[in-house]
Design a protein around this motif. Sequence first.
Motif, PDB file in Angstrom:
ATOM      1  N   UNK A  77       0.790  -1.285   0.163  1.00  0.00           N
ATOM      2  CA  UNK A  77      -0.123   0.078   0.147  1.00  0.00           C
ATOM      3  C   UNK A  77       0.919   1.276   0.014  1.00  0.00           C
ATOM      4  N   UNK A  78       2.277   1.231   0.470  1.00  0.00           N
ATOM      5  CA  UNK A  78       3.174   2.226   0.609  1.00  0.00           C
ATOM      6  C   UNK A  78       3.866   2.337  -0.924  1.00  0.00           C
ATOM      7  N   UNK A  79       3.623   1.514  -1.737  1.00  0.00           N
ATOM      8  CA  UNK A  79       4.465   1.289  -2.939  1.00  0.00           C
ATOM      9  C   UNK A  79       4.056   1.997  -4.313  1.00  0.00           C
ATOM     10  N   UNK A  80       5.042   1.954  -5.170  1.00  0.00           N
ATOM     11  CA  UNK A  80       4.533   2.660  -6.440  1.00  0.00           C
ATOM     12  C   UNK A  80       3.439   1.858  -7.183  1.00  0.00           C
ATOM     13  N   UNK A  81       3.490   0.249  -6.735  1.00  0.00           N
ATOM     14  CA  UNK A  81       2.519  -0.485  -7.296  1.00  0.00           C
ATOM     15  C   UNK A  81       1.104  -0.289  -7.140  1.00  0.00           C
ATOM     16  N   UNK A  82       0.897   0.450  -5.780  1.00  0.00           N
ATOM     17  CA  UNK A  82      -0.541   0.787  -5.350  1.00  0.00           C
ATOM     18  C   UNK A  82      -1.112   2.026  -5.825  1.00  0.00           C
ATOM     19  N   UNK A  83      -0.586   2.670  -6.758  1.00  0.00           N
ATOM     20  CA  UNK A  83      -0.857   4.115  -7.352  1.00  0.00           C
ATOM     21  C   UNK A  83      -2.353   4.552  -7.685  1.00  0.00           C
ATOM     22  N   UNK A  84      -3.181   3.374  -7.975  1.00  0.00           N
ATOM     23  CA  UNK A  84      -4.508   3.377  -8.176  1.00  0.00           C
ATOM     24  C   UNK A  84      -5.573   3.019  -7.142  1.00  0.00           C
ATOM     25  N   UNK A  85      -4.873   2.799  -5.882  1.00  0.00           N
ATOM     26  CA  UNK A  85      -5.726   2.376  -4.696  1.00  0.00           C
ATOM     27  C   UNK A  85      -5.431   3.609  -3.741  1.00  0.00           C
ATOM     28  N   UNK A  86      -6.681   4.259  -3.373  1.00  0.00           N
ATOM     29  CA  UNK A  86      -6.644   5.275  -2.449  1.00  0.00           C
ATOM     30  C   UNK A  86      -7.963   5.262  -1.631  1.00  0.00           C
ATOM     31  N   UNK A  87      -8.189   6.067  -0.841  1.00  0.00           N
ATOM     32  CA  UNK A  87      -9.428   5.969  -0.195  1.00  0.00           C
ATOM     33  C   UNK A  87      -9.951   4.979   0.629  1.00  0.00           C
ATOM     34  N   UNK A  88      -9.055   3.857   0.747  1.00  0.00           N
ATOM     35  CA  UNK A  88      -9.865   2.603   1.265  1.00  0.00           C
ATOM     36  C   UNK A  88      -9.535   2.161   2.528  1.00  0.00           C
ATOM     37  N   UNK A  89     -10.130   1.228   2.766  1.00  0.00           N
ATOM     38  CA  UNK A  89     -10.035   0.660   4.112  1.00  0.00           C
ATOM     39  C   UNK A  89      -9.872  -0.851   3.768  1.00  0.00           C
ATOM     40  N   UNK A  90      -8.655  -1.122   4.167  1.00  0.00           N
ATOM     41  CA  UNK A  90      -8.095  -2.484   3.541  1.00  0.00           C
ATOM     42  C   UNK A  90      -7.813  -3.515   4.603  1.00  0.00           C
ATOM     43  N   UNK A  91      -8.629  -4.827   4.539  1.00  0.00           N
ATOM     44  CA  UNK A  91      -8.649  -5.682   5.831  1.00  0.00           C
ATOM     45  C   UNK A  91      -7.573  -6.725   5.482  1.00  0.00           C
ATOM     46  N   UNK A  92      -6.906  -6.911   6.770  1.00  0.00           N
ATOM     47  CA  UNK A  92      -5.633  -8.132   7.010  1.00  0.00           C
ATOM     48  C   UNK A  92      -6.096  -8.837   8.040  1.00  0.00           C
ATOM     49  N   UNK A  93      -7.161  -9.626   7.883  1.00  0.00           N
ATOM     50  CA  UNK A  93      -7.691 -10.114   8.854  1.00  0.00           C
ATOM     51  C   UNK A  93      -7.925 -11.898   8.894  1.00  0.00           C
ATOM     52  N   UNK A  94      -7.537 -12.304   7.699  1.00  0.00           N
ATOM     53  CA  UNK A  94      -7.800 -13.730   7.891  1.00  0.00           C
ATOM     54  C   UNK A  94      -9.428 -14.005   7.420  1.00  0.00           C
ATOM     55  N   UNK A  95     -10.016 -13.240   6.970  1.00  0.00           N
ATOM     56  CA  UNK A  95     -11.385 -13.136   6.845  1.00  0.00           C
ATOM     57  C   UNK A  95     -12.387 -12.963   7.895  1.00  0.00           C
ATOM     58  N   UNK A  96     -11.891 -12.425   8.995  1.00  0.00           N
ATOM     59  CA  UNK A  96     -12.504 -12.479  10.233  1.00  0.00           C
ATOM     60  C   UNK A  96     -13.911 -11.630  10.191  1.00  0.00           C
ATOM     61  N   UNK A  97     -13.690 -10.351   9.561  1.00  0.00           N
ATOM     62  CA  UNK A  97     -14.847  -9.545   9.821  1.00  0.00           C
ATOM     63  C   UNK A  97     -16.186  -9.952   9.481  1.00  0.00           C
ATOM     64  N   UNK A  98     -16.303 -10.696   8.238  1.00  0.00           N
ATOM     65  CA  UNK A  98     -17.586 -11.285   7.743  1.00  0.00           C
ATOM     66  C   UNK A  98     -17.977 -12.373   8.615  1.00  0.00           C
ATOM     67  N   UNK A  99     -17.201 -12.845   9.866  1.00  0.00           N
ATOM     68  CA  UNK A  99     -17.933 -13.962  10.579  1.00  0.00           C
ATOM     69  C   UNK A  99     -18.022 -13.496  12.156  1.00  0.00           C
ATOM     70  N   UNK A 100     -18.056 -12.118  12.213  1.00  0.00           N
ATOM     71  CA  UNK A 100     -18.114 -11.614  13.893  1.00  0.00           C
ATOM     72  C   UNK A 100     -19.307 -11.984  14.137  1.00  0.00           C
TER      73      UNK A 100
END
Length: 257
Positions: free
Chosen positions: A234-257
Amino acid sequence: MDLAISGRTALVLASTGGLGAAVARALGQEGANVVVTGRSVETAEKVAADLPSAVALPLDLTDDGAPERLLAGTRDAFGEPDIVVLNGPGPKPGIAGDLDAPDVRAATDLLLSAHVALVHRALGHMRAQGWGRVLAVGSSGVEAPLPMLAASNLGRAALAAYLKTLAGEVAADGVTVNMLLPGRIATDRVAALDAAAAERQGSSVEEVRAESQARIPVGRYGEPDEFGAVAAFLCSARSSYLTGSLVRCDGGLLGHL
């Protein structure tokens, strides 16, 4: 994949341990110049010494004048920051019904005010050069408020709203702004939360952890370096078209709370 950030300067807040240290490691491995910050001089210097190109700035962001001093120290070491990673400890656990005005002020001072002040001062360079990355380490509580973490839910959600608004304002200048939401990552903070839950429930830490893992689709807590890898992208040059996002790194947890 080459993330194309070799030689970029990254200021990573609260990077002496846990998720912050994992992000600092990942950025350092990609060739970025990393500024390690935290309250402990010894720990900050140790983390920085293990990175290819890094310096330690032992400082608490909530101290008076800390944003200015952090940026000045970064400029002295490597120049203006191209990447700013917002991070910090959360407020003490508690329920929403117990929050009062001083609690709200404390939460926003810790999780919002100083971060906004730092970003405000760092943006000028990013916008002028047409490239910049602002990434905040958030919490899954931003999308699904977590029990017993009312002050954290409040402060981090406010920061997320600010960053989302900012993202639209600076996107055309080549600056991306995102928030990365960890789930149950195996850090000291999560260990402390598990211990507190065990005490409240009158159960063992092992039982609390097993119950938490059972709700995670991948069946385990995440590793800090797994989180760091996503942050580095997300801090890289490769993510230049990704902004204003909430990105989850949670093993799929949120949809199973």
